[in-house]
Motif scaffolding. Structure first.
Motif, short mmCIF file in Angstrom:
data_model
loop_
_atom_site.label_atom_id
_atom_site.label_comp_id
_atom_site.label_asym_id
_atom_site.label_seq_id
_atom_site.Cartn_x
_atom_site.Cartn_y
_atom_site.Cartn_z
N HIS A 65 0.86 -1.19 0.00
CA HIS A 65 0.00 0.00 0.00
C HIS A 65 0.89 1.23 0.00
CE1 HIS A 65 -3.67 -2.30 1.26
NE2 HIS A 65 -2.75 -3.10 1.79
N LEU A 66 0.81 2.03 -1.03
CA LEU A 66 1.56 3.28 -1.13
C LEU A 66 0.60 4.41 -0.77
CD1 LEU A 66 3.37 2.43 -4.47
CD2 LEU A 66 4.28 2.21 -2.15
N GLY A 67 0.81 5.00 0.40
CA GLY A 67 -0.14 5.94 0.98
C GLY A 67 -0.90 5.23 2.08
N ALA A 68 -0.80 5.77 3.29
CA ALA A 68 -1.35 5.05 4.44
C ALA A 68 -2.71 5.58 4.88
CB ALA A 68 -0.37 5.12 5.62
N GLY A 69 -2.84 6.89 5.00
CA GLY A 69 -4.03 7.42 5.65
C GLY A 69 -4.17 6.79 7.02
N SER A 96 -2.82 -12.46 5.30
CA SER A 96 -2.20 -11.59 4.30
C SER A 96 -1.02 -10.86 4.91
CB SER A 96 -3.23 -10.58 3.78
OG SER A 96 -4.25 -11.21 3.03
N GLN A 97 0.03 -10.70 4.12
CA GLN A 97 1.21 -9.95 4.55
C GLN A 97 1.21 -8.61 3.80
OE1 GLN A 97 3.36 -11.01 7.08
NE2 GLN A 97 1.64 -12.44 7.26
N GLN A 98 1.14 -7.52 4.57
CA GLN A 98 0.95 -6.22 3.97
C GLN A 98 2.02 -5.24 4.42
OE1 GLN A 98 -3.33 -5.00 3.49
NE2 GLN A 98 -3.60 -6.40 5.22
N THR A 99 2.54 -4.49 3.46
CA THR A 99 3.48 -3.42 3.72
C THR A 99 2.81 -2.10 3.38
OG1 THR A 99 5.36 -4.84 3.18
CG2 THR A 99 5.74 -2.47 3.13
N VAL A 100 2.81 -1.17 4.32
CA VAL A 100 2.17 0.13 4.14
C VAL A 100 3.24 1.20 4.22
CG1 VAL A 100 0.44 1.75 5.02
CG2 VAL A 100 0.03 -0.71 5.18
N VAL A 101 3.29 2.06 3.20
CA VAL A 101 4.34 3.09 3.09
C VAL A 101 3.69 4.46 3.04
CG1 VAL A 101 6.19 4.00 1.64
CG2 VAL A 101 5.91 1.52 1.89
N ASP A 102 4.22 5.39 3.83
CA ASP A 102 3.77 6.78 3.76
C ASP A 102 4.95 7.68 4.05
OD1 ASP A 102 0.68 8.13 3.91
OD2 ASP A 102 2.34 9.42 4.53
N ALA A 103 5.04 8.79 3.34
CA ALA A 103 6.16 9.70 3.55
C ALA A 103 6.03 10.50 4.83
CB ALA A 103 6.27 10.66 2.36
N ASP A 104 4.83 10.58 5.38
CA ASP A 104 4.57 11.40 6.57
C ASP A 104 4.66 10.53 7.82
OD1 ASP A 104 3.59 13.13 8.53
OD2 ASP A 104 2.19 14.09 7.15
N GLY A 105 5.84 10.48 8.41
CA GLY A 105 6.02 9.67 9.60
C GLY A 105 5.22 10.16 10.79
N GLU A 106 4.98 11.46 10.86
CA GLU A 106 4.19 12.01 11.97
C GLU A 106 2.73 11.57 11.85
OE1 GLU A 106 5.12 16.08 11.33
OE2 GLU A 106 6.78 16.08 12.74
N VAL A 152 0.35 -6.43 9.17
CA VAL A 152 0.55 -5.13 8.52
C VAL A 152 1.78 -4.46 9.12
CG1 VAL A 152 -0.44 -2.86 8.07
CG2 VAL A 152 -1.93 -4.87 8.10
N ARG A 153 2.70 -4.06 8.26
CA ARG A 153 3.91 -3.36 8.68
C ARG A 153 3.91 -1.95 8.10
NH1 ARG A 153 8.60 -6.72 6.39
NH2 ARG A 153 7.12 -6.80 4.64
N LEU A 154 4.19 -0.96 8.94
CA LEU A 154 4.19 0.44 8.53
C LEU A 154 5.62 0.93 8.34
CD1 LEU A 154 1.50 1.89 10.98
CD2 LEU A 154 1.16 0.84 8.74
N HIS A 155 5.84 1.70 7.26
CA HIS A 155 7.16 2.24 6.97
C HIS A 155 7.04 3.69 6.53
CE1 HIS A 155 9.15 -1.72 7.07
NE2 HIS A 155 8.07 -2.17 6.45
N THR A 156 7.95 4.51 6.97
CA THR A 156 8.02 5.90 6.53
C THR A 156 9.00 6.00 5.37
OG1 THR A 156 7.55 6.71 8.76
CG2 THR A 156 8.51 8.27 7.21
N ALA A 157 8.49 6.34 4.20
CA ALA A 157 9.34 6.46 3.01
C ALA A 157 8.53 7.11 1.90
CB ALA A 157 9.85 5.09 2.56
N ASP A 158 9.23 7.67 0.94
CA ASP A 158 8.57 8.16 -0.28
C ASP A 158 8.02 6.97 -1.05
OD1 ASP A 158 8.21 10.27 -2.54
OD2 ASP A 158 9.33 8.63 -3.49
N ALA A 159 6.81 7.10 -1.56
CA ALA A 159 6.15 5.98 -2.23
C ALA A 159 6.97 5.46 -3.41
CB ALA A 159 4.76 6.39 -2.69
N ARG A 160 7.49 6.36 -4.22
CA ARG A 160 8.22 5.91 -5.39
C ARG A 160 9.53 5.24 -5.01
NH1 ARG A 160 9.04 8.77 -11.24
NH2 ARG A 160 10.73 7.43 -11.96
#
Length: 281
Positions: free
Chosen positions: A74-78, A93-103, A120-128
């Motif tokens: 998932h690119l973009g968390a909301g 299901s194994q899910q990786t969630v990425v969002d640039a906004d760590g806050e 579900v694993r959350l990561h702070t990073a640019d989607a691209r």
């Protein structure tokens, strides 16, 4: 139990607000600078309030046999609405969630925590950057749902970006992008050309009035190198309380309108929504 109260916090992308739903005890609306981002019911992850989220869910439901686990990026968390839905409907299901906004991710983790052991694993990073670094053939689904405010960032709409999504997918995997536009579809048309330059099968799902050019709104674009579940998707969308239309094959020609794929250096963000299209303020 005390009544829930709104939570307001400055995050990297602006001012985030968590607003409780008075009709559902543990449901929250997330907004960013007044633009709705996500709706989550912590007691019922099957409940999807946003129409576009329901349409993505129909795609996920039709993408594999019932309850079969999926590997999803998932690119973009909301507020992680769709990761919660997928974890509930497809356990394991194994899910990786990425969002640039760590806050923003920290806010969601604090006030809207994900269930333990949900995969579900959350990561702070640019989607691209995260997509380009993904292991080839790792995912069954790549969902691009990234908005800077109410606009899709330009660097997430090029042929190279879509090629990176294709590399990250397993054979027959599903690429889904949540877009927003209105007639004359100056953003959607090049996106159809861009995704079509990489994937052999495409369809779009939207409210009929949006596809007819009568108003601004979300358009869900789905693509794969294998057959798409267009028939099942159309049945689910037609039966939804908020019906949507599925456009596929020759029907996409009228939306693409001869547009060319988007190369690096030529990309633009999606258009600014008209006043009142999405904002709650």
């Amino acid at each position: 139990m005390p009544e829930p109260i709104p939570v307001i916090r400055a995050v990297a992308g602006g001012t985030a607000k968590l607003l409780p739903d008075v009709d559902r005890p543990r449901a929250w609306l997330l907004t960013l600078d007044g633009a709705p981002q996500s709706y989550v019911d912590l007691d019922d992850p099957h409940h999807l309030e946003f129409e576009y989220a329901r349409r993505v869910a129909h795609l996920l439901d039709a993408a594999a046999p019932p309850e079969a686990p999926l590997a999803a990026l998932h690119l973009g968390a909301g507020a992680c609405t769709l990761p919660r839905y997928l974890a509930a409907t497809r356990p394991g299901s194994q899910q990786t969630v990425v969002d640039a906004d760590g806050e923003l991710l920290a806010l969601v983790e604090e006030f809207l925590p994900l269930p333990a052991e949900c995969g579900v694993r959350l990561h702070t990073a640019d989607a691209r950057a995260a997509l380009e670094a993904a292991e080839p053939g790792r995912f069954d689904v790549v969902l691009s749902d990234v908005f800077g405010g109410a606009r899709v960032p330009a660097h997430l709409g090029t042929v190279d970006y879509v090629r990176a999504a294709s590399r990250a997918l397993r054979p027959g995997g599903l690429y889904v992008a949540n877009l927003a536009d209105a007639a004359p579809f100056s953003f959607l048309a090049p996106q159809l050309a861009t995704v079509g330059a990489v994937f052999s099968e495409l369809c779009v799902v939207a409210e009929p009035s949006v596809l007819r050019g009568r108003r601004f709104g979300n358009v869900v674009l789905a693509a794969s190198q294998g057959p798409l579940p267009v028939g099942e998707l159309a049945r689910r969308c037609a039966a939804d309380p908020f019906p949507a239309r599925v456009a596929h094959g020759a029907a996409l020609g009228g939306l693409r309108r001869g547009a060319a794929p988007v190369a690096e250096g030529a990309a633009v963000a999606s258009p600014e929504p008209p006043a009142g299209a999405f904002s709650l303020e």
